[in-house]
Design a protein around this motif. Structure first.
Motif, PDB file in Angstrom:
ATOM      1  N   ARG A 172       0.858  -1.178   0.000  1.00 58.07           N
ATOM      2  CA  ARG A 172       0.000   0.000   0.000  1.00 58.07           C
ATOM      3  C   ARG A 172       0.893   1.226   0.000  1.00 58.07           C
ATOM      4  NH1 ARG A 172      -2.732  -3.129  -1.571  1.00 58.07           N
ATOM      5  NH2 ARG A 172      -4.728  -3.946  -0.868  1.00 58.07           N
ATOM      6  N   ASP A 173       0.617   2.115  -0.962  1.00 50.24           N
ATOM      7  CA  ASP A 173       1.320   3.389  -0.980  1.00 50.24           C
ATOM      8  C   ASP A 173       2.840   3.214  -1.097  1.00 50.24           C
ATOM      9  OD1 ASP A 173       1.006   6.034  -1.153  1.00 50.24           O
ATOM     10  OD2 ASP A 173       0.802   6.419   0.995  1.00 50.24           O
ATOM     11  N   LEU A 174       3.250   2.201  -1.817  1.00 53.99           N
ATOM     12  CA  LEU A 174       4.688   1.938  -1.964  1.00 53.99           C
ATOM     13  C   LEU A 174       5.335   3.043  -2.792  1.00 53.99           C
ATOM     14  CD1 LEU A 174       6.861  -0.318  -1.391  1.00 53.99           C
ATOM     15  CD2 LEU A 174       6.449  -1.065  -3.730  1.00 53.99           C
ATOM     16  N   GLN A 175       6.431   3.584  -2.272  1.00 54.29           N
ATOM     17  CA  GLN A 175       7.114   4.644  -2.997  1.00 54.29           C
ATOM     18  C   GLN A 175       8.626   4.467  -2.918  1.00 54.29           C
ATOM     19  OE1 GLN A 175       7.211   8.848  -1.718  1.00 54.29           O
ATOM     20  NE2 GLN A 175       6.104   9.296  -3.622  1.00 54.29           N
ATOM     21  N   VAL A 176       9.284   4.550  -4.070  1.00 53.53           N
ATOM     22  CA  VAL A 176      10.753   4.485  -4.118  1.00 53.53           C
ATOM     23  C   VAL A 176      11.254   5.799  -4.698  1.00 53.53           C
ATOM     24  CG1 VAL A 176      12.764   3.332  -5.110  1.00 53.53           C
ATOM     25  CG2 VAL A 176      10.745   1.983  -4.494  1.00 53.53           C
ATOM     26  N   ALA A 183      10.782   6.921  -8.478  1.00 50.33           N
ATOM     27  CA  ALA A 183      10.823   5.805  -9.436  1.00 50.33           C
ATOM     28  C   ALA A 183       9.595   4.918  -9.325  1.00 50.33           C
ATOM     29  CB  ALA A 183      12.090   4.982  -9.221  1.00 50.33           C
ATOM     30  N   VAL A 184       9.062   4.801  -8.102  1.00 47.01           N
ATOM     31  CA  VAL A 184       7.826   4.048  -7.887  1.00 47.01           C
ATOM     32  C   VAL A 184       6.905   4.944  -7.080  1.00 47.01           C
ATOM     33  CG1 VAL A 184       6.784   2.018  -6.812  1.00 47.01           C
ATOM     34  CG2 VAL A 184       9.016   1.826  -7.911  1.00 47.01           C
ATOM     35  N   ASN A 185       5.713   5.161  -7.608  1.00 47.50           N
ATOM     36  CA  ASN A 185       4.863   6.207  -7.069  1.00 47.50           C
ATOM     37  C   ASN A 185       3.545   5.654  -6.531  1.00 47.50           C
ATOM     38  OD1 ASN A 185       4.117   8.749  -6.407  1.00 47.50           O
ATOM     39  ND2 ASN A 185       3.844   9.487  -8.508  1.00 47.50           N
ATOM     40  N   SER A 205      10.513   2.998 -16.450  1.00 43.22           N
ATOM     41  CA  SER A 205       9.193   3.237 -15.853  1.00 43.22           C
ATOM     42  C   SER A 205       9.134   2.810 -14.393  1.00 43.22           C
ATOM     43  CB  SER A 205       8.108   2.524 -16.663  1.00 43.22           C
ATOM     44  OG  SER A 205       8.378   1.148 -16.756  1.00 43.22           O
ATOM     45  N   GLY A 206      10.154   2.094 -13.928  1.00 42.21           N
ATOM     46  CA  GLY A 206      10.204   1.768 -12.500  1.00 42.21           C
ATOM     47  C   GLY A 206      10.040   0.297 -12.167  1.00 42.21           C
ATOM     48  N   LYS A 207      10.089  -0.570 -13.186  1.00 41.89           N
ATOM     49  CA  LYS A 207       9.855  -1.996 -12.949  1.00 41.89           C
ATOM     50  C   LYS A 207      10.896  -2.597 -12.008  1.00 41.89           C
ATOM     51  CE  LYS A 207      10.174  -2.955 -17.338  1.00 41.89           C
ATOM     52  NZ  LYS A 207      10.510  -1.602 -17.814  1.00 41.89           N
ATOM     53  N   SER A 208      12.181  -2.398 -12.346  1.00 41.16           N
ATOM     54  CA  SER A 208      13.228  -2.988 -11.502  1.00 41.16           C
ATOM     55  C   SER A 208      13.173  -2.412 -10.089  1.00 41.16           C
ATOM     56  CB  SER A 208      14.616  -2.738 -12.103  1.00 41.16           C
ATOM     57  OG  SER A 208      14.746  -3.396 -13.331  1.00 41.16           O
ATOM     58  N   SER A 209      12.968  -1.098  -9.995  1.00 45.09           N
ATOM     59  CA  SER A 209      12.896  -0.475  -8.670  1.00 45.09           C
ATOM     60  C   SER A 209      11.784  -1.107  -7.848  1.00 45.09           C
ATOM     61  CB  SER A 209      12.650   1.021  -8.802  1.00 45.09           C
ATOM     62  OG  SER A 209      13.688   1.622  -9.545  1.00 45.09           O
ATOM     63  N   MET A 210      10.652  -1.376  -8.484  1.00 43.08           N
ATOM     64  CA  MET A 210       9.554  -1.972  -7.740  1.00 43.08           C
ATOM     65  C   MET A 210       9.917  -3.378  -7.279  1.00 43.08           C
ATOM     66  SD  MET A 210       5.575  -2.072  -8.428  1.00 43.08           S
ATOM     67  CE  MET A 210       5.184  -3.462  -9.448  1.00 43.08           C
ATOM     68  N   ASP A 371       6.015   5.809 -15.624  1.00 37.68           N
ATOM     69  CA  ASP A 371       6.375   6.874 -14.703  1.00 37.68           C
ATOM     70  C   ASP A 371       6.181   6.495 -13.247  1.00 37.68           C
ATOM     71  OD1 ASP A 371       7.543   9.123 -15.501  1.00 37.68           O
ATOM     72  OD2 ASP A 371       5.710  10.141 -16.153  1.00 37.68           O
ATOM     73  N   GLY A 372       6.497   5.250 -12.903  1.00 46.49           N
ATOM     74  CA  GLY A 372       6.416   4.827 -11.509  1.00 46.49           C
ATOM     75  C   GLY A 372       5.047   4.400 -11.042  1.00 46.49           C
ATOM     76  N   GLU A 373       4.036   4.531 -11.914  1.00 51.91           N
ATOM     77  CA  GLU A 373       2.686   4.149 -11.490  1.00 51.91           C
ATOM     78  C   GLU A 373       2.195   2.954 -12.288  1.00 51.91           C
ATOM     79  OE1 GLU A 373      -0.093   7.439 -11.381  1.00 51.91           O
ATOM     80  OE2 GLU A 373       1.582   8.798 -11.038  1.00 51.91           O
ATOM     81  N   ILE A 374       1.299   2.179 -11.678  1.00 51.74           N
ATOM     82  CA  ILE A 374       0.660   1.096 -12.421  1.00 51.74           C
ATOM     83  C   ILE A 374      -0.542   1.697 -13.137  1.00 51.74           C
ATOM     84  CG2 ILE A 374      -0.610  -1.063 -12.217  1.00 51.74           C
ATOM     85  CD1 ILE A 374       1.270  -1.805  -9.930  1.00 51.74           C
TER      86      ILE A 374
END
Ligand SMILES: Nc1ncnc2c1ncn2[C@@H]1O[C@H](COP(=O)(O)OP(=O)(O)O)[C@@H](O)[C@H]1O
Ligand SMILES: [Mg+2]
Length: 414
Positions: A172-176, A183-185, A205-210, A371-374
């Motif tokens: 929930r509300d994960l942010q990197v 990177a993850v919003n 888009s933030g896949k690896s960061s997630m 852009d970090g969002e699904i």
């Protein structure tokens, strides 16, 4: 002056002009690849030899690079030799094809002929087999024309909605953040036991960061719950029993001199009986001598070894970051079977990939990141076919019918 102009032209050609002041280490894999190609182009070679230039790129970026290469061939007269596993991306652009079956032979000829006899099966080659066409169509357009010419009636496959429970991983509300960059919003994600989910999205888009965040290896805000635990709070040995990641460069995890040593080390680190990892490796269909140096394995074998190591502790959640890079069609087929077995065994598998054909054939659910969002989450059939950039070749050939794979075409024949 001339050099400066050439540099600017090359930056534009590769679409990287806006990255020029960014440190290389901060760029995503795909961005780095485009910079590398631009660096080679700046020297104005006559012959350009590229070793899987698009394997790290998202479909749109790959198309941009291939279009730029096409311009160099057509307008500048450059000769390009391009090694590629994912033929569906490049075969329509090839004037001729060299096929190395692996026994020392080199088969050379027009692409359609070479493909008709090769043991490599891009979707259009599989389609040709399914429909008993003597020649492989080299483009979606050609295939569509032939399908129309044959008045082919294919029944639409049924794609049931992916299950929504039981949930094993939940954020929930994960942010990197990396400094200013998000990177993850604010990602809310639930992964379900016994399912395979694809994670698609442009480079950066933030896949690896997630994935790293889900594994607990990155500083991030928000909640992560995997089977009742927060992987960020666990010691490495415990975390392995909860969620593991096979990173983009899987070979980085291998550092011992032999396969046997790697397996023994994984048994110890995971606190499982000696022989567990080696056994897993065999279940994954890999038979190699214990004393083999991991560096001497094929890409597919190395990936299987890392998978076995990461699976030794039997985590309920497995994360794979672009696992099909560098794999040929048969290795991909094996990976698909492995992933399906893991899901059948009750695990949740999340696979970041640019390989839409692999996603189409492997996963029931697909997430799209930007852009970090699904920005999309649903059945693979729906998510892939609703965007031309991510549509697999069969979906393009049979549009508007939601057919994803040659296998589904075969099933839908009268
Ligand atoms: N270690 C890092 N430091 C700073 N920025 C990073 C770092 N790693 C990734 N980024 C940036 O974060 C964004 C997401 O990158 P990444 O998660 O690698 O995306 P993807 O896997 O989808 O290509 C990109 O803009 C990338 O440039
Ligand atoms: Mg990545």
């Amino acid at each position: 002056m001339a050099m400066r102009k050439r540099v600017e032209e090359t930056l534009d050609l590769m679409g990287i002009a806006d990255l020029r002041r960014r440190p290389l280490v901060e760029l995503s894999g795909g961005q780095q690849q485009r910079v590398a190609i631009a660096a080679v182009l700046a020297a104005q070679p006559r012959i350009l030899v590229l070793d899987e230039p698009t394997s790290a790129l998202d479909p749109t970026a790959a198309q941009d690079v291939l279009a730029a290469i096409g311009t160099l061939v057509h307008d500048v007269g450059l000769t390009v030799v391009l090694a590629e596993h994912r033929l569906e991306r490049v075969m329509q652009a090839a004037d001729s094809m060299l096929y190395l079956p692996g026994d020392g032979r080199v088969v050379y000829g027009p692409p359609g002929e070479v493909l008709a006899h090769a043991r490599i099966t891009p979707p259009l080659a599989e389609l040709a087999r399914v429909l008993h066409w003597p020649e492989v169509p080299l483009s979606v357009r050609e295939a569509r024309r032939r399908v129309a010419g044959e008045d082919l009636l294919v029944t639409a496959p049924v794609h049931p909605a992916p299950p929504s429970e039981p949930v094993v991983l939940s954020t929930r509300d994960l942010q990197v953040r990396y400094g200013e960059l998000i990177a993850v919003n604010h990602v809310d994600l639930d992964l379900v036991r016994g399912t395979v989910t694809s994670l698609l999205g442009r480079n950066g888009s933030g896949k690896s960061s997630m994935l790293w965040a889900l594994q607990g290896a990155l500083t991030c805000s928000g909640t992560i719950d995997v089977a009742g635990q927060d992987p960020r709070l666990l010691a490495a040995a415990e975390a392995r029993r909860v969620v593991t990641l096979v990173p983009q460069t899987a070979a980085d995890l291998l550092y011992l001199p032999s396969v046997g040593a790697e397996c023994a080390q994984a048994d110890a680190e995971s606190g499982v009986a000696p022989g567990t990892t080696a056994g897993l490796l065999r279940t994954l269909g890999i038979q190699v001598p214990d004393d083999r140096d991991p560096r001497d394995l094929s890409e597919g074998q190395r990936l299987a070894l890392v998978l076995a190591i990461q699976l030794a502790a039997r985590p309920p959640v497995l994360l794979l970051d672009e696992p099909t890079r560098g794999l040929d069609y048969s290795a991909k087929g094996e990976l698909r079977a492995i992933v399906r077995d893991l899901a059948a065994d009750g695990r949740a598998v999340l696979i970041s990939t640019h390989d839409v054909e692999f996603a189409a054939a492997t996963s029931r659910r697909t997430l799209l990141m930007a852009d970090g969002e699904i920005i999309a989450d649903g059945s693979t059939a729906k998510v892939l076919t609703s965007s031309p950039a991510y549509a697999p070749q069969m979906a393009k050939v049979f549009a508007p019918l939601p057919v994803l794979t040659p296998h589904e075409v075969a099933e839908g024949l009268p």
